[in-house]
Design a protein around this motif. Structure first.
Motif, short mmCIF file in Angstrom:
data_model
loop_
_atom_site.label_atom_id
_atom_site.label_comp_id
_atom_site.label_asym_id
_atom_site.label_seq_id
_atom_site.Cartn_x
_atom_site.Cartn_y
_atom_site.Cartn_z
N SER A 1 0.81 -1.22 0.00
CA SER A 1 0.00 0.00 0.00
C SER A 1 0.84 1.27 0.00
O SER A 1 0.35 2.35 0.34
N GLU B 1 2.06 3.29 -2.30
CA GLU B 1 1.61 4.42 -3.12
C GLU B 1 0.36 5.07 -2.51
O GLU B 1 0.22 6.29 -2.51
N GLN B 2 -0.52 4.25 -1.98
CA GLN B 2 -1.72 4.78 -1.34
C GLN B 2 -1.36 5.59 -0.10
O GLN B 2 -1.94 6.65 0.16
N GLU B 3 -0.39 5.10 0.68
CA GLU B 3 0.05 5.81 1.88
C GLU B 3 0.60 7.19 1.52
O GLU B 3 0.37 8.17 2.23
N ASN C 1 -0.13 8.95 -1.37
CA ASN C 1 -1.15 9.78 -2.00
C ASN C 1 -2.22 10.27 -1.04
O ASN C 1 -2.85 11.30 -1.28
N THR C 2 -2.42 9.56 0.06
CA THR C 2 -3.39 10.00 1.07
C THR C 2 -2.75 10.94 2.09
O THR C 2 -3.43 11.46 2.96
N ASN D 1 3.95 7.13 -11.70
CA ASN D 1 3.06 7.64 -10.66
C ASN D 1 3.78 8.35 -9.52
O ASN D 1 3.15 9.08 -8.75
N ARG E 1 5.45 11.93 -3.66
CA ARG E 1 4.30 12.24 -4.50
C ARG E 1 4.78 12.99 -5.73
O ARG E 1 5.75 13.75 -5.67
#
Length: 275
Positions: A95, A97-99, A101-102, A121, A235
């Motif tokens: 996770s 990338e999610q960590e 982006n959030t 990304n 990011r």
């Protein structure tokens, strides 16, 4: 009537033009907003580093359950020079990338291999270390090459560059009985010791560390499956933060700090940034 209508139409047209002009100005102003990524970290006084805390010697928990490692020492020095506190935030590697982006973390810094897909990304620092993907087996096994593993089981860390490397070796992968994806390399090697798998695809940096720690319990066989480089992931829009950290690492290379930290963990200077 015609004259009055013309004036009215002209007035409406001018109003519309002003409205669109205003919208254009707003869009232009929005698109030119300065990158505040470094300022936000500076104001908060904390740099939040995301990592897999079971990836020795880059970042892992020691016998006292403290997170230590090569990357940790580098990051601590960078944070100190930038005047901010370093917060180590263990994450699920799947996770990452999610960590980012959030906004839960500011960067991923943990033996993070830069791949073409990830670069689509994420924003990366300059490469600071070279690495390669290798095959690891038990030292007393009969396996000495890729060919010897035909019909055998191989383990690797899920969502890792090891998986990318193995996928690129289509003939070799097709020769295997199965590929098992596990949470981390420590678990992979435990499964290897138990006989659950015959080999592990993993980072050479990590493999050499385990071999050193385990007294040659394991061995590396065959050729490199893929050459790669480690970088720090950010990011896509956080250019200012990336530049600040990147420039600090270059300063550390210039004054010999990176070499000193590398020598502590690897017995020699294997850092690459600033060279």
């Amino acid at each position: 009537m015609k004259r009055k209508l013309s004036i009215k139409v002209l007035a409406c047209a001018m109003a519309a033009a002003l409205l669109f002009a205003g919208c254009g100005s707003t869009d232009k102003a929005s698109s030119s907003v300065a990158d505040q990524s470094w300022e936000k970290v500076k104001e908060a006084g904390v740099l939040v580093l995301g990592l897999d805390d079971s990836f020795p010697p880059m970042g892992y928990r020691d016998d006292n359950n403290e997170i230590v490692g090569y990357d940790i020492d580098l990051a601590k020095e960078v944070a100190s020079r930038l005047g901010v506190e370093l917060k180590l935030q263990p994450i699920n590697w799947d996770s990452k990338e999610q960590e980012l982006n959030t906004g839960n973390i500011d960067c991923v810094w943990n033996g993070f291999t830069m791949t073409d897909d990830l670069k689509k990304n994420l924003l990366f620092s300059d490469a600071y270390m070279n690495n390669q993907q290798v095959l690891v087996v038990m030292a007393d096994s009969k396996y000495n090459s890729e060919a010897d593993l035909a019909g055998k089981s191989v383990a690797l860390q899920s969502d890792s560059s090891a998986k990318v490397a193995l996928d690129s070796k289509t003939d070799f992968k097709a020769s295997l009985k199965e590929v098992i994806e596990l949470d981390n390399y420590t678990t992979c090697l435990m499964d290897l010791e138990k006989g659950g798998v015959d080999a592990v695809v993993m980072d050479e940096i990590v493999a050499r560390y385990f071999i050193q720690m385990k007294g040659s319990k394991y061995k590396v066989i065959g050729n490199s499956l893929a050459a790669e480089e480690y970088g720090i992931g950010f990011r896509k829009a956080d250019v200012a933060l990336k530049t600040k950290i990147n420039d600090t690492l270059k300063e550390m290379a210039k004054d010999g700090t990176n070499a000193k930290i590398s020598d502590k963990w690897f017995g020699k200077d294997i850092s690459t940034i600033g060279k």
